[in-house]
Design a protein around this motif. Structure first.
Motif, short mmCIF file in Angstrom:
data_model
loop_
_atom_site.label_atom_id
_atom_site.label_comp_id
_atom_site.label_asym_id
_atom_site.label_seq_id
_atom_site.Cartn_x
_atom_site.Cartn_y
_atom_site.Cartn_z
N THR A 99 73.14 57.35 74.90
CA THR A 99 73.83 58.63 74.83
C THR A 99 74.41 58.83 73.44
O THR A 99 75.10 57.95 72.93
N PRO A 100 74.14 59.96 72.78
CA PRO A 100 74.71 60.18 71.45
C PRO A 100 76.20 60.42 71.52
O PRO A 100 76.79 60.59 72.58
N ALA A 101 76.81 60.43 70.33
CA ALA A 101 78.25 60.63 70.28
C ALA A 101 78.63 62.00 70.84
O ALA A 101 79.66 62.14 71.49
N LYS A 102 77.83 63.00 70.61
CA LYS A 102 78.10 64.34 71.12
C LYS A 102 76.91 64.80 71.95
O LYS A 102 75.76 64.78 71.49
N LEU A 103 77.18 65.20 73.16
CA LEU A 103 76.15 65.71 74.05
C LEU A 103 76.77 66.86 74.84
O LEU A 103 77.86 66.70 75.40
N ILE B 280 86.61 73.38 87.53
CA ILE B 280 85.71 72.42 88.19
C ILE B 280 85.06 71.51 87.15
O ILE B 280 84.93 70.30 87.35
N GLY B 281 84.65 72.10 86.01
CA GLY B 281 84.04 71.29 84.96
C GLY B 281 84.97 70.22 84.41
O GLY B 281 84.53 69.14 84.01
N LEU B 282 86.28 70.51 84.39
CA LEU B 282 87.24 69.53 83.88
C LEU B 282 87.38 68.33 84.81
O LEU B 282 87.99 67.33 84.42
N HIS B 283 86.86 68.42 86.03
CA HIS B 283 86.82 67.25 86.90
C HIS B 283 85.69 66.30 86.49
O HIS B 283 85.68 65.15 86.93
N PHE B 284 84.77 66.77 85.66
CA PHE B 284 83.63 65.95 85.22
C PHE B 284 83.74 65.57 83.75
O PHE B 284 83.16 64.58 83.33
N SER B 285 84.41 66.38 82.94
CA SER B 285 84.50 66.15 81.51
C SER B 285 85.90 66.49 81.03
O SER B 285 86.54 67.41 81.57
N PRO B 286 86.39 65.78 80.01
CA PRO B 286 87.73 66.10 79.50
C PRO B 286 87.76 67.32 78.58
O PRO B 286 88.84 67.72 78.14
N TRP B 287 86.60 67.91 78.28
CA TRP B 287 86.57 69.02 77.31
C TRP B 287 85.64 70.11 77.85
O TRP B 287 84.48 69.86 78.18
N VAL C 149 79.83 78.00 81.03
CA VAL C 149 80.84 76.96 80.87
C VAL C 149 80.19 75.83 80.08
O VAL C 149 79.17 75.28 80.49
N LEU C 150 80.78 75.51 78.93
CA LEU C 150 80.26 74.45 78.07
C LEU C 150 81.12 73.21 78.26
O LEU C 150 82.35 73.28 78.21
N LEU C 151 80.46 72.05 78.47
CA LEU C 151 81.15 70.79 78.63
C LEU C 151 80.63 69.79 77.61
O LEU C 151 79.42 69.73 77.37
N GLU C 152 81.54 69.01 77.01
CA GLU C 152 81.12 67.91 76.15
C GLU C 152 81.07 66.66 77.04
O GLU C 152 82.09 66.21 77.54
N ILE C 153 79.88 66.09 77.22
CA ILE C 153 79.69 65.03 78.21
C ILE C 153 79.23 63.72 77.59
O ILE C 153 78.92 62.77 78.31
N GLY C 154 79.20 63.64 76.27
CA GLY C 154 78.72 62.41 75.64
C GLY C 154 79.56 61.19 75.98
O GLY C 154 79.04 60.08 76.06
N SER C 155 80.87 61.40 76.19
CA SER C 155 81.76 60.28 76.44
C SER C 155 81.87 59.89 77.90
O SER C 155 82.48 58.88 78.23
N CYS C 156 81.32 60.70 78.80
CA CYS C 156 81.51 60.43 80.23
C CYS C 156 80.20 60.47 81.02
O CYS C 156 80.24 60.41 82.26
N LEU C 157 79.06 60.57 80.36
CA LEU C 157 77.80 60.70 81.08
C LEU C 157 77.49 59.47 81.91
O LEU C 157 77.03 59.56 83.05
N THR C 158 77.76 58.28 81.35
CA THR C 158 77.42 57.06 82.08
C THR C 158 78.30 56.85 83.31
O THR C 158 77.93 56.10 84.22
N LEU C 159 79.46 57.50 83.36
CA LEU C 159 80.33 57.35 84.53
C LEU C 159 79.71 57.94 85.78
O LEU C 159 80.07 57.56 86.90
#
Length: 496
Positions: free
Chosen positions: A25-29, A111-118, A127-137
């Motif tokens: 997973t890249p730093a930003k996704l 709802i998206g903030l339950h999956f991603s912090p941003w 709705v745009l979510l930054e998921i690079g840091s939480c995808l593996t969870l």
């Protein structure tokens, strides 16, 4: 119209694909959830029927959003109402509700903030979510998308979800309904190349000129020299292409849901005595205090609703002079307020609401401050809260310094919680209604002169020398001498 249709249904790409060379997973996704039927879903209508939302388009009413059933009958967005109903006589038309759409997007972002912090709501219907840091969870992109889709469907909204290394690319793919997952920046050019240029959302004239030049897809643009594109079609086109490939940073605003607390307890039977249902209120207040501690916040006000059978609820409101999250203090104020407010009917349930929440600001004290002083200040503030809630929010006032040197206008009453400012020179709090003349031998001066010359701009000029003095009875006086007129002495105030 043909270009738009081409953009909405490209033939060279499958509807759902995954392009990835490695599971890293890249730093930003970025994940974009696009809601093509948001205007219809926000109206709370059955989108499986022939329905459409109407709005003012180019100064005249027209169709803004159309359901899939209406599209099968030939109805398209932008049509007039008469033309649409001629093609589909069973078409139901409802006015668009932008406020409901905005509220729905905020719920979806929550709802998206339950999956991603941003999360971000900068793009329309997305709705745009930054998921690079939480995808593996969540076990990878496919499971992440499925869980997010299920949550959105449960809220009554159908998304098209795409994942890409740049927010612009994810938005482009989701807007076209292409639920692709691209995890590498190097793959963007080849993955986006077959898309039609109409998907870029360019101006009509620019799109026509590109079509006349034989440019149909993004790959045709990337084959052309950059300087030539800029000269012919402007820098905006290059910036749009660079944002897709991550060559130009995209600034997005983060969505933050304002913290709010709401909890309710139902009572087993109708109760009329405060002692019988007050334990339920105590449970709500304890939950409220725990919520504020977890948020590291304090409340400025709370509202307690007492629900009755077939009667409007009774609302009791508390306001704190300073931010508060002390459950005991809140319970004491609520109990006193309820004891002074007779119930119109038995109570079926209790509900505690709190939306005026602010970050907690710890008290700044000296390293060697004594604990009793802090406790005394806390007790003093609790007493002021009790008086304020008993007599009313505006019953307590404090003096505040005004931007005027004239003593009659230097202070005013203020109900805000700002700390009182002080002036450099000592001033008494007790001013006489009107200055009283004094004889020059009835007092002794204790200070140097404080000259005040002001008020020339509003025709109430004042020229005086103020002194601190003492009379024969030992009273501390605030007196002045006029610098114009009779140049006499006057008593203006008394020090305590």
């Amino acid at each position: 119209m043909a270009a738009t249709a081409l953009a909405r249904s490209p033939q060279s790409l499958p509807r759902s694909t995954t392009i990835a060379k490695a599971p890293a997973t890249p730093a930003k996704l970025w994940l974009c959830a696009h809601f093509p039927a948001l205007a219809l879903e926000a109206l709370k209508i059955d989108t499986t029927q022939a329905v459409a939302a109407i709005a003012t388009l180019n100064g005249r009413p027209g169709l803004y959003a159309v359901s899939a059933v209406a599209r099968q009958a030939g109805v398209e967005p932008g049509m007039s109402q008469n033309a649409a109903q001629a093609l589909c006589p069973t078409l139901t038309l409802l006015p668009r509700d932008p406020a409901a759409e905005k509220a729905a997007l905020k719920r979806l972002a929550d709802i998206g903030l339950h999956f991603s912090p941003w999360a971000s709501l900068d793009r329309p219907d997305c709705v745009l979510l930054e998921i690079g840091s939480c995808l593996t969870l969540f076990g990878g992109g496919d499971r992440f998308r499925q869980q997010l889709r299920d949550a959105c469907l449960a809220a009554g909204h159908t998304p098209a979800i795409a994942i890409a290394p740049t927010a612009a690319a994810a938005e482009l793919l989701a807007g076209l309904g292409l639920e692709m997952q691209i995890t590498e920046l190097a793959q963007l050019r080849s993955a986006l190349g077959p898309l039609p240029i109409a998907a870029l959302g360019l101006e009509g004239k620019t799109l026509t000129r590109l079509g006349n030049a034989g440019i149909r897809r993004l790959v045709d643009l990337w084959r052309l020299p950059r300087d030539g594109l800029a000269r012919r079609y402007g820098n905006g086109l290059l910036q749009r292409l660079d944002s897709l490939l991550g060559l130009q940073p995209t600034v997005l605003n983060a969505f933050h849901k304002p913290p709010a607390f709401a909890a309710r307890r139902e009572l087993p039977i109708d109760l009329t005595r405060l002692d019988h249902f007050f334990p339920a209120i105590a449970q709500l207040v304890e939950s409220w205090a725990d919520f504020l501690r977890q948020c590291d916040a304090v409340a400025l006000a709370v509202a307690l609703d007492l629900h009755h059978h077939r009667r409007p609820s009774t609302r009791l409101e508390l306001r704190f002079r300073h931010g508060n999250r002390d459950a005991g203090h809140c319970l004491a104020l609520l109990r006193e307020k309820m004891e002074r407010s007779p119930l119109p009917a038995p109570v079926l349930g209790v509900e505690l609401l709190c939306s005026e929440i602010t970050p907690c600001q710890p008290a700044i004290t000296s390293l060697f401050a004594e604990e009793p002083a802090t406790e005394a200040n806390s007790d003093w503030q609790a007493m002021l809260d009790q008086v304020q809630n008993r007599l009313g929010h505006h019953a307590l006032q404090r003096f505040a310094v005004a931007a005027d040197h004239r003593p009659e206008r230097a202070h005013h009453h203020d109900t805000t919680q700002a700390a009182m400012q002080t002036v450099a020179s000592p001033r008494p709090l007790w001013l006489l209604d009107a200055p009283e003349p004094l004889s020059a031998d009835s007092f002794t001066l204790l200070s140097a002169a404080e000259r005040i010359e002001s008020g020339w701009w509003d025709n109430q000029a004042l020229r005086r020398d103020y002194f601190i003095g003492q009379d024969r009875l030992g009273r501390k006086l605030w007196l002045f001498r006029e610098l114009s007129g009779n140049r006499g002495w006057y008593l203006h105030g008394l020090f305590g």
